[in-house]
Design a protein around this motif. Structure first.
Motif, PDB file in Angstrom:
ATOM      1  N   VAL B  83       0.843  -1.200   0.000  1.00 27.83           N
ATOM      2  CA  VAL B  83       0.000   0.000   0.000  1.00 27.83           C
ATOM      3  C   VAL B  83       0.878   1.250   0.000  1.00 27.83           C
ATOM      4  N   LEU B  84       1.918   1.235   0.815  1.00 24.08           N
ATOM      5  CA  LEU B  84       2.795   2.406   0.894  1.00 24.08           C
ATOM      6  C   LEU B  84       3.551   2.630  -0.416  1.00 24.08           C
ATOM      7  N   VAL B  85       4.151   1.554  -0.913  1.00 24.96           N
ATOM      8  CA  VAL B  85       4.938   1.685  -2.137  1.00 24.96           C
ATOM      9  C   VAL B  85       4.043   2.012  -3.334  1.00 24.96           C
ATOM     10  N   GLY B  86       2.899   1.335  -3.411  1.00 27.51           N
ATOM     11  CA  GLY B  86       2.014   1.515  -4.560  1.00 27.51           C
ATOM     12  C   GLY B  86       1.453   2.916  -4.670  1.00 27.51           C
ATOM     13  N   ILE B 142       1.009  -3.743  -4.718  1.00 27.84           N
ATOM     14  CA  ILE B 142       1.517  -2.547  -5.416  1.00 27.84           C
ATOM     15  C   ILE B 142       0.706  -2.310  -6.688  1.00 27.84           C
ATOM     16  N   GLU B 143       0.541  -3.382  -7.447  1.00 25.62           N
ATOM     17  CA  GLU B 143      -0.198  -3.292  -8.707  1.00 25.62           C
ATOM     18  C   GLU B 143      -1.634  -2.807  -8.483  1.00 25.62           C
ATOM     19  N   GLY B 144      -2.305  -3.389  -7.508  1.00 26.59           N
ATOM     20  CA  GLY B 144      -3.698  -3.036  -7.251  1.00 26.59           C
ATOM     21  C   GLY B 144      -3.857  -1.616  -6.754  1.00 26.59           C
ATOM     22  N   VAL B 145      -2.964  -1.218  -5.857  1.00 22.85           N
ATOM     23  CA  VAL B 145      -3.048   0.125  -5.288  1.00 22.85           C
ATOM     24  C   VAL B 145      -2.766   1.170  -6.360  1.00 22.85           C
ATOM     25  N   ARG B 146      -1.803   0.861  -7.214  1.00 20.47           N
ATOM     26  CA  ARG B 146      -1.427   1.831  -8.230  1.00 20.47           C
ATOM     27  C   ARG B 146      -2.523   1.995  -9.283  1.00 20.47           C
TER      28      ARG B 146
END
Ligand SMILES: Nc1ncnc2c1ncn2[C@@H]1O[C@H](COP(=O)(O)OP(=O)(O)O)[C@@H](O)[C@H]1O
Ligand SMILES: [Mg+2]
Lengths: 264, 258
Positions: B83-86, B142-146
């Motif tokens: 979540v943080l990185v994305g 990451i993929e989903g959050v982005r």
């Protein structure tokens, strides 16, 4: 004599986007004052910069020049007391939240007399907003279970629930069928009559602009400027049949149409 | 009523092949005298002796406990970091190559390294599981959050949601269907690593039991271990599907309408 106050002052606003060929100059010194309590429509040809102007008003983007004052304060970030309804209702409601939870989400940060809203107050806001838009029975539904028109009603309810002083809408009825569109227009007129919220709406539909507004602002040119401000002095309450058949309606529409096309 | 029918139908459609295979195994092995391929009926008798419930506490519980601890750790690390990185577009670009590198190492190859660092106790097993399983979870989060759509984020901004609210109430739920895909892969890896870490050095656990049985030519016992692993893996996957379906009701419903 009535004192008019200015809800939003747009002062010589310019907007440039970076582009491969240097900069794209979209807004070239737009000035306009939105009177408190008025319904104002912004019309103009596609791509002229209507959405851009709206994004500036809602704090989603910063102008490259000029300034915007909301209730006398220079804008920085999304202003308090301003709610937004976007064209793209299918993507502006959270699909994982029910209708009532969608409406409740912005209420988390709402303050009343400097206190958070209580559970009962939130409930009251949700029920009130749903009743206003005629969706009383749909609190527990998910947005994707509703028709396009109903989803847009939910967006409007969500905006109303924060009790905004200013409502901003970007082509709110552009993607619904004609009948739904008429219904939603009349809904917006009712909201306006009930709460007297200052409303700024972008539309490419000139008839709709005339039907709903106190004032229609025409944007034209590249970079765009305000080329006309038309006062719509048609009586309230308005009705789809009578108002649209008023001879003044036709005159206004013709005048605005020519301005939008850059014919006069 | 209709629901019950649908369930029954699903079980019939999904179940006929396993049933057929077991029947085939049962009959074709019935007269086997090959010490390495004992009749299924004998394996089954031994299975009942071993696992209901003689070795349950000694061998099954440690495996399940390590698996659960490792997987939960992996999920927590993967989702939190994801979540943080994305939500920080540049951060993702720096971190992804590194993650891709570690992910490319076959997870079992990591176990000896962890044995070296942490010794042979449960903490080594849990760490290996958590490490190996966290990568698919991290990447899918990451993929989903982005991929949160811009209109949703704009809406959140205009309603003055705080950064933390945007993270946990917009980006995170938006990512959840993708996160679950990562959790599923992560869970399979966790299961493999849990058993592998036991085979590579442990006194307890289903993997250890199976390995020890093989080493001491207790072929029947070894077969019951393999059978138990198959059944457990199957049941855990079903459990996983149920949790996923319950958590993503909105997503399933929306897809069905689309
Ligand atoms: N983020 C952006 N970056 C670059 N150009 C943009 C961006 N947003 C809008 N534009 C350009 O600005 C112009 C006005 O766009 P817009 O405000 O969306 O027009 P309208 O809403 O009146 O149709 C268009 O030429 C569009 O391509
Ligand atoms: Mg637009």
């Amino acid at each position: 004599m009535t004192v008019t106050t200015i809800a939003i002052a747009i002062r010589d606003v310019t907007m440039e986007y970076p582009s491969p060929e240097g900069v794209k100059h979209v807004l070239g010194g737009v000035s306009y004052d939105v009177t408190e309590g008025h319904y104002v429509s912004i019309v103009g040809p596609s791509g002229v910069g209507k959405t851009t102007l709206l994004r500036l008003l809602t704090g989603l983007a910063q102008p490259t020049g000029g300034e915007i004052l909301v209730q006398g304060n220079r804008l920085s970030g999304a202003p308090e007391g301003l709610a937004v309804v976007l064209q793209d209702y299918t993507r502006s409601l959270m699909p994982w939240l029910t209708v009532e939870k969608n409406i409740a989400l912005p209420l988390r940060n709402a303050r009343l007399d400097n206190a958070r809203l209580s559970k009962a107050q939130v409930r009251e806001r949700i029920d009130g907003a749903l009743a206003e838009v005629g969706l009383e029975g749909n609190a527990k539904a998910y947005p994707w279970q509703l028709s396009g028109g109903m989803q847009q009603r939910v967006s409007i309810a969500r905006a109303l629930a924060v009790r905004p002083r200013i409502l901003v809408m970007d082509e709110p009825f552009a993607s619904v069928d004609a009948q739904t569109r008429f219904d939603l227009e009349d809904l917006v007129l009712k909201v306006r009559a009930d709460f007297g919220i200052t409303t700024i709406m972008v539309t490419h539909d000139i008839d709709e602009a005339v039907y709903l507004s106190d004032e229609v602002v025409v944007l034209h040119g590249r970079p765009a400027q305000v080329t006309d401000v038309v006062s719509v002095e048609l009586p309230f309450p308005r009705s789809q049949v009578e108002t649209r058949n008023d001879h003044r309606f036709a005159e206004l529409r013709t005048r605005i149409y020519e301005k939008v096309r850059g014919l006069s | 009523m209709r629901r019950a029918w649908n369930w029954l139908l699903a079980i019939l459609i999904g179940g006929w092949l396993p049933v057929l295979l077991i029947a085939w195994w049962w009959t074709s092995s019935a007269d086997s005298t090959d010490p390495f391929f004992p009749p299924l009926s004998q394996i089954w008798e031994q299975f009942k002796l071993n696992w209901i419930w003689q070795y349950w506490g000694v061998h099954v519980m440690p495996t399940l406990e390590n698996l659960a601890a490792g997987f939960i750790l992996a999920a927590a690390i993967g989702i939190l970091l994801g979540v943080l990185v994305g939500s920080a577009p540049t951060a993702a670009r720096y971190i992804e190559p590194l993650v891709d590198f570690f992910r490319s190492i076959p997870p079992i190859a990591l176990v000896p390294v962890f044995i070296l660092i942490l010794g042979l106790d449960a903490s080594m097993r849990i760490a290996s599981i958590a490490f190996a399983a966290s990568f698919p979870i991290l990447l899918s989060t990451i993929e989903g959050v982005r991929s949160t759509n811009v209109v949703l984020l704009d809406t959140a901004t205009t309603f003055r949601l705080t950064r933390a609210q945007v993270l946990w109430r917009v980006r995170y739920p938006n990512a959840l269907p993708t996160v679950f895909a990562g959790l599923q892969v992560g869970f399979q890896i966790a299961f493999i690593v849990a058993i592998a870490s036991e085979i590579l050095g442990a006194g307890f656990g289903i993997g250890a039991f199976t390995q020890m049985s093989t080493d001491s030519f207790m072929i029947l016992d070894a077969w019951t271990g393999v059978l138990l692993l198959g059944i457990l893996g199957y049941l855990l996957n079903i459990l996983f599907d149920i949790v996923e379906r319950l958590s993503l009701r909105w997503y399933v419903g929306q897809k069905r309408l689309a």
